[in-house]
Write an enzyme that holds these catalytic residues in place. Structure first.
Site, PDB file in Angstrom:
ATOM      1  N   GLY A   1      -0.061   0.692  10.430  1.00 21.96           N
ATOM      2  CA  GLY A   1      -1.248   0.880  11.243  1.00 21.96           C
ATOM      3  C   GLY A   1      -2.252  -0.224  11.007  1.00 21.96           C
ATOM      4  O   GLY A   1      -2.243  -0.884   9.966  1.00 21.96           O
TER       5      GLY A   1
ATOM      6  N   ILE B   1      -7.925   5.836   0.130  1.00 20.25           N
ATOM      7  CA  ILE B   1      -6.872   5.459  -0.809  1.00 20.25           C
ATOM      8  C   ILE B   1      -7.069   4.004  -1.216  1.00 20.25           C
ATOM      9  O   ILE B   1      -7.440   3.156  -0.398  1.00 20.25           O
ATOM     10  CB  ILE B   1      -5.477   5.643  -0.171  1.00 20.25           C
ATOM     11  CG1 ILE B   1      -5.336   7.052   0.412  1.00 20.25           C
ATOM     12  CG2 ILE B   1      -4.388   5.368  -1.201  1.00 20.25           C
ATOM     13  CD1 ILE B   1      -5.454   8.185  -0.589  1.00 20.25           C
TER      14      ILE B   1
ATOM     15  N   GLY C   1       0.781  -1.223   0.000  1.00 17.08           N
ATOM     16  CA  GLY C   1       0.000   0.000   0.000  1.00 17.08           C
ATOM     17  C   GLY C   1       0.817   1.280   0.000  1.00 17.08           C
ATOM     18  O   GLY C   1       1.795   1.421  -0.750  1.00 17.08           O
ATOM     19  N   ILE C   2       0.437   2.215   0.842  1.00 14.02           N
ATOM     20  CA  ILE C   2       1.106   3.509   0.927  1.00 14.02           C
ATOM     21  C   ILE C   2       2.574   3.335   1.324  1.00 14.02           C
ATOM     22  O   ILE C   2       3.453   4.022   0.808  1.00 14.02           O
ATOM     23  CB  ILE C   2       0.378   4.420   1.937  1.00 14.02           C
ATOM     24  CG1 ILE C   2      -1.002   4.811   1.392  1.00 14.02           C
ATOM     25  CG2 ILE C   2       1.197   5.665   2.244  1.00 14.02           C
ATOM     26  CD1 ILE C   2      -1.892   5.516   2.406  1.00 14.02           C
TER      27      ILE C   2
ATOM     28  N   ASP D   1       6.988  -6.785  14.556  1.00 14.87           N
ATOM     29  CA  ASP D   1       5.667  -6.547  15.131  1.00 14.87           C
ATOM     30  C   ASP D   1       5.779  -5.285  15.994  1.00 14.87           C
ATOM     31  O   ASP D   1       6.492  -5.275  17.003  1.00 14.87           O
ATOM     32  CB  ASP D   1       5.239  -7.747  15.976  1.00 14.87           C
ATOM     33  CG  ASP D   1       3.824  -7.604  16.537  1.00 14.87           C
ATOM     34  OD1 ASP D   1       3.279  -6.480  16.519  1.00 14.87           O
ATOM     35  OD2 ASP D   1       3.280  -8.610  17.015  1.00 14.87           O
TER      36      ASP D   1
ATOM     37  N   TYR E   1      -9.024   3.348  16.227  1.00 16.10           N
ATOM     38  CA  TYR E   1      -8.219   3.848  15.104  1.00 16.10           C
ATOM     39  C   TYR E   1      -8.254   5.365  15.065  1.00 16.10           C
ATOM     40  O   TYR E   1      -7.223   6.023  14.899  1.00 16.10           O
ATOM     41  CB  TYR E   1      -8.751   3.262  13.806  1.00 16.10           C
ATOM     42  CG  TYR E   1      -8.018   3.719  12.564  1.00 16.10           C
ATOM     43  CD1 TYR E   1      -6.840   3.087  12.162  1.00 16.10           C
ATOM     44  CD2 TYR E   1      -8.500   4.765  11.787  1.00 16.10           C
ATOM     45  CE1 TYR E   1      -6.165   3.485  11.016  1.00 16.10           C
ATOM     46  CE2 TYR E   1      -7.837   5.180  10.649  1.00 16.10           C
ATOM     47  CZ  TYR E   1      -6.673   4.537  10.268  1.00 16.10           C
ATOM     48  OH  TYR E   1      -6.004   4.950   9.133  1.00 16.10           O
TER      49      TYR E   1
END
Length: 258
Positions: free
Chosen positions: A95, A197, A18-19, A66, A164
């Site tokens: 995240g 996204i 991803g990002i 981790d 979150y």
């Protein structure tokens, strides 16, 4: 950016998809050596292979870490220091966001285990990475730290759960604290807050949640990871030395704090 003879050392947490992966690629294109880590061994192996083939194995450092385990974070930075030297760029992207296909569940159903797990990864893990990287940045009188926040920590949350949202909103407070203490030492700390996204975390583009998101985004589409990576990349550059304590929204106009 320094010459290719002395490339900067960059760390991207959650840099295996991803990002994070797009950011790792962007920094490699700028000439950095890039260290990434992720929690899933298969993702780490795949990212290491892709980036090594594109940019050379000598410029890629990939490990399984981790963020909820302090000893693993410490060991990662110690090994990186022995291999390449101190990190000069730190992008805290990793995240987790527990939720179902239609978004988060009721607030009353959040367990203490879920709450603590999300904060330990998204917030405490970020703090621990900063503690590991900052001494080298202070010594070098140079550092670029970027936290990847979220539109959910900036505006009314529509999909993400409370744990979150709280973790991402708290990153701004952590950034302000670090700016107050380290701005005079050549270190910048900024936040990039993506909107919706197109990543694995967001799910299929044609899901009901994503179709609803596209309908309310003025740009009329979801963002791409490379668009977030470009904003992160600029904030890590020499040219961004006077940008400190800022939040850059990358959301297609969905949230506009003008």
């Amino acid at each position: 950016m320094r010459s290719h003879a002395t490339p900067r050392v960059a760390v991207v947490t959650g840099g295996t998809s991803g990002i994070g992966l797009a950011t790792a690629r962007h920094l490699l294109e700028r000439g950095c050596r890039v260290a990434v880590f992720g929690q899933r061994p298969v993702n780490v192996e795949n990212a290491a292979g892709v980036l090594s083939r594109e940019f050379g194995a000598e410029r890629v450092f990939a490990r399984v870490v981790d963020l909820a385990v302090t000893a693993q974070i410490t060991a990662f930075f110690q090994e990186l220091d022995q291999c390449w030297g101190k990190a000069e760029i730190l992008v805290c992207n990793a995240g987790i966001s527990p939720k179902g296909p239609d978004g988060s569940g009721p607030f009353q159903e959040i367990t203490l285990e879920e709450w603590n797990t999300v904060l330990s990864v998204n917030l405490t893990g970020t703090m621990l990475c900063c503690q590991s990287a900052l001494p080298g940045m202070v010594e070098a009188h140079f550092g670029r730290i970027v936290f990847v926040g979220s539109i959910a920590g900036r505006a009314m949350p529509r999909i993400a759960g409370a744990a979150y949202v709280a973790s991402k909103a708290a990153l701004s407070g952590l950034a302000r604290s670090l700016v107050a203490r380290h701005a005079a030492q050549g270190i910048t700390v900024n936040v990039v807050a993506p909107g919706r996204i197109a990543t694995d975390m967001a799910g299929p583009r044609d899901s009901g949640v994503n179709r609803a998101a596209v309908a309310r985004i003025p740009a009329g589409r979801m963002g791409e990871p490379k668009e977030v990576a470009a904003a992160i990349g600029f904030l890590t550059s020499d040219e961004a030395a006077f940008i400190n304590g800022a939040t850059i929204d990358v959301n297609g106009g969905e949230y506009t704090p003008l």
